[in-house]
Design a protein around this motif. Structure first.
Motif, mmCIF file in Angstrom:
data_model
loop_
_atom_site.group_PDB
_atom_site.id
_atom_site.type_symbol
_atom_site.label_atom_id
_atom_site.label_comp_id
_atom_site.label_asym_id
_atom_site.label_seq_id
_atom_site.Cartn_x
_atom_site.Cartn_y
_atom_site.Cartn_z
ATOM 1 N N UNK A 28 0.833 -1.209 0.000
ATOM 2 C CA UNK A 28 0.000 0.000 0.000
ATOM 3 C C UNK A 28 0.862 1.252 0.000
ATOM 4 N N UNK A 29 1.887 1.276 0.867
ATOM 5 C CA UNK A 29 2.764 2.446 0.927
ATOM 6 C C UNK A 29 3.505 2.669 -0.382
ATOM 7 N N UNK A 30 4.026 1.599 -0.978
ATOM 8 C CA UNK A 30 4.743 1.735 -2.238
ATOM 9 C C UNK A 30 3.818 2.182 -3.361
ATOM 10 N N UNK A 31 2.589 1.662 -3.380
ATOM 11 C CA UNK A 31 1.647 2.037 -4.431
ATOM 12 C C UNK A 31 1.258 3.505 -4.333
ATOM 13 N N UNK A 32 0.957 3.972 -3.121
ATOM 14 C CA UNK A 32 0.585 5.379 -2.941
ATOM 15 C C UNK A 32 1.757 6.295 -3.288
ATOM 16 N N UNK A 33 2.950 5.936 -2.809
ATOM 17 C CA UNK A 33 4.120 6.768 -3.098
ATOM 18 C C UNK A 33 4.415 6.779 -4.595
ATOM 19 N N UNK A 34 4.270 5.637 -5.266
ATOM 20 C CA UNK A 34 4.514 5.581 -6.711
ATOM 21 C C UNK A 34 3.540 6.467 -7.468
ATOM 22 N N UNK A 35 2.289 6.490 -7.026
ATOM 23 C CA UNK A 35 1.284 7.339 -7.680
ATOM 24 C C UNK A 35 1.658 8.815 -7.551
ATOM 25 N N UNK A 36 2.019 9.226 -6.334
ATOM 26 C CA UNK A 36 2.359 10.633 -6.113
ATOM 27 C C UNK A 36 3.635 11.012 -6.863
ATOM 28 N N UNK A 51 -0.294 1.551 -9.904
ATOM 29 C CA UNK A 51 -1.687 1.100 -9.921
ATOM 30 C C UNK A 51 -1.788 -0.412 -10.046
ATOM 31 N N UNK A 52 -0.806 -1.027 -10.739
ATOM 32 C CA UNK A 52 -0.863 -2.476 -10.937
ATOM 33 C C UNK A 52 -0.337 -3.254 -9.736
ATOM 34 N N UNK A 53 0.503 -2.618 -8.911
ATOM 35 C CA UNK A 53 1.119 -3.329 -7.786
ATOM 36 C C UNK A 53 0.089 -3.917 -6.818
ATOM 37 N N UNK A 54 -0.889 -3.158 -6.312
ATOM 38 C CA UNK A 54 -1.861 -3.777 -5.396
ATOM 39 C C UNK A 54 -2.729 -4.824 -6.064
ATOM 40 N N UNK A 55 -2.986 -4.656 -7.379
ATOM 41 C CA UNK A 55 -3.788 -5.657 -8.091
ATOM 42 C C UNK A 55 -3.025 -6.987 -8.158
ATOM 43 N N UNK A 56 -1.737 -6.908 -8.520
ATOM 44 C CA UNK A 56 -0.936 -8.125 -8.567
ATOM 45 C C UNK A 56 -0.789 -8.775 -7.205
ATOM 46 N N UNK A 62 -4.826 -14.150 -3.328
ATOM 47 C CA UNK A 62 -5.956 -15.006 -3.684
ATOM 48 C C UNK A 62 -5.486 -16.407 -4.041
ATOM 49 N N UNK A 63 -4.420 -16.499 -4.823
ATOM 50 C CA UNK A 63 -3.911 -17.809 -5.217
ATOM 51 C C UNK A 63 -3.287 -18.544 -4.034
ATOM 52 N N UNK A 64 -2.539 -17.796 -3.191
ATOM 53 C CA UNK A 64 -1.895 -18.433 -2.042
ATOM 54 C C UNK A 64 -2.914 -18.950 -1.034
ATOM 55 N N UNK A 65 -4.054 -18.302 -0.943
ATOM 56 C CA UNK A 65 -5.067 -18.722 0.024
ATOM 57 C C UNK A 65 -6.027 -19.766 -0.498
#
Length: 371
Positions: A28-36, A51-56, A62-65
């Motif tokens: 989350x932190x990396x995604x927000x910082x990357x956006x800014x 934007x793709x980081x949290x989706x991946x 999902x797959x691991x669980x």
């Protein structure tokens, strides 16, 4: 927490859960910082990556669980009688209402216990649920806090309900999801800060260059103007760059004044009629717009298309109907990261934070009361 005799303990490892909390915070932190950072340095690849980081990451989780969910689904649920200790509506709706039940559950092969569940009940069926009433519940044997009410039990269980009489379990027998304590939240916060710091450090050179080039030039126009009215003795300050635009009103003014928000948006877009925004944030005396970099198509919208005439009414609804209490602060955010434009009004008051969401026409589609 009270554990039911004979029920297996949850098999999820506490260190694994804490590690996932840390990784989630980092993503989350990396995604927000990357956006800014991407908006500041005008980097399309970085914006797409952020934007793709949290989706991946979500797909990986999902797959691991999947194996764990398969094991849990293979375990037959326990069906038992339960008595309503108390119930309280915690939401509203046109046909269904969310109700919080405090139940005493009496399994056939174990001691009674208490559990709190939330169910969506049709308004027509709501009178059937009364304190001391008996109903049927179903729950996983290793996770009794996930009990759910069977609103249409089998005929056999309906017969048992008709002749059942249950005693209340003590409050100390309440079962709930095992708490992770403060470690989970602390690790998530640490991961968020670390993820943001890594992105900023990786692009510190580009950020410094963008800051050095921040003066007005032919490639990055910057306009700073101050206007005043001799009739109203009011002023506003407008600052526009290639990435952002802000309008700050003077004392005694509000973005909710008639026509004020429309004029503020127009002052940020008048030089470039085709300019599109990623996010529009409105507060009492401040308008902030994050413009879409050149080449970005997803998530763009024309800030002039906002339903300006509906915005004061939306803010008024959020302030007066959602129970936030006073004193209050409010903020309106408009964005369309995926799908159509969404307008969200958030109000923070003495009783907590509440919000409502509206569509591009200003029609309310969701309300979240305080508390």
């Amino acid at each position: 927490m009270t554990i039911i005799e004979g029920a297996p303990l949850p098999t999820r490892s506490a260190p694994l859960v804490l590690a996932r909390r840390f990784l989630t915070g980092g993503v989350v932190g990396a995604s927000l910082a990357a956006f800014v950072v991407a908006v500041v340095i005008e980097s399309v690849p970085l914006l797409v990556t952020g934007m793709a980081l949290p989706v991946g990451y979500g797909l990986l989780l999902l797959l691991a669980g999947a194996p764990r969910r398969a094991r849990e689904a293979a375990v037959a649920p326990v069906t038992a009688l339960a008595m309503i200790e108390s119930l309280r509506a915690v939401g509203d709706g046109s046909s269904d209402v969310s109700v919080r039940f405090d139940l005493t559950v009496a399994p056939d092969d174990g001691p009674a216990f208490r559990v709190v569940v939330a169910e969506s009940i049709n308004l027509v069926d709501l009178p059937d649920y009364r304190p001391r009433g008996v109903l049927v519940v179903e729950y996983p044997p290793d996770r009794p806090w996930r009990a759910r009410i069977l609103q249409r039990p089998t005929p056999e269980w309906r017969e048992r309900v008709a002749g059942a009489s249950l005693d209340s379990a003590p409050g100390s027998a309440l079962v709930s999801k095992p708490s992770e304590g403060g470690a989970g939240g602390l690790l998530a916060l640490l991961g968020l800060l670390l993820g943001a710091a890594v992105v900023v450090l990786l692009f510190r050179t580009d950020l410094s260059a963008a800051d050095d080039d921040g003066q007005p030039s032919s490639s990055e126009p910057s306009v700073s103007t101050t206007t005043s009215s001799s009739t109203t003795s009011s002023s506003s300050t407008t600052v526009v760059t290639s990435a952002t635009g802000t309008v700050t009103l003077g004392p005694g003014q509000s973005m909710l004044d008639k026509g004020e928000l429309r004029r503020a948006v127009a002052s940020l877009t008048r030089d470039e009629t085709g300019r599109r925004a990623l996010t529009v944030v409105v507060q009492e005396r401040r308008l902030s717009v994050v413009f879409a970099p050149t080449g970005i198509q997803a998530g763009r919208f024309d800030p002039r298309s906002l339903p300006f005439d509906r915005i004061p009414a939306l803010v008024e609804q959020a302030r007066t109907t959602l129970g936030a209490g006073s004193p209050q602060t409010w903020q309106l955010t408009a964005e369309r990261l995926t799908g159509p434009l969404t307008i969200r009004v958030t109000v923070t008051g003495r009783k907590g934070t509440a919000s409502l969401e509206a569509d591009q026409h200003g029609t309310v589609v969701r309300r979240t009361p305080a508390g």
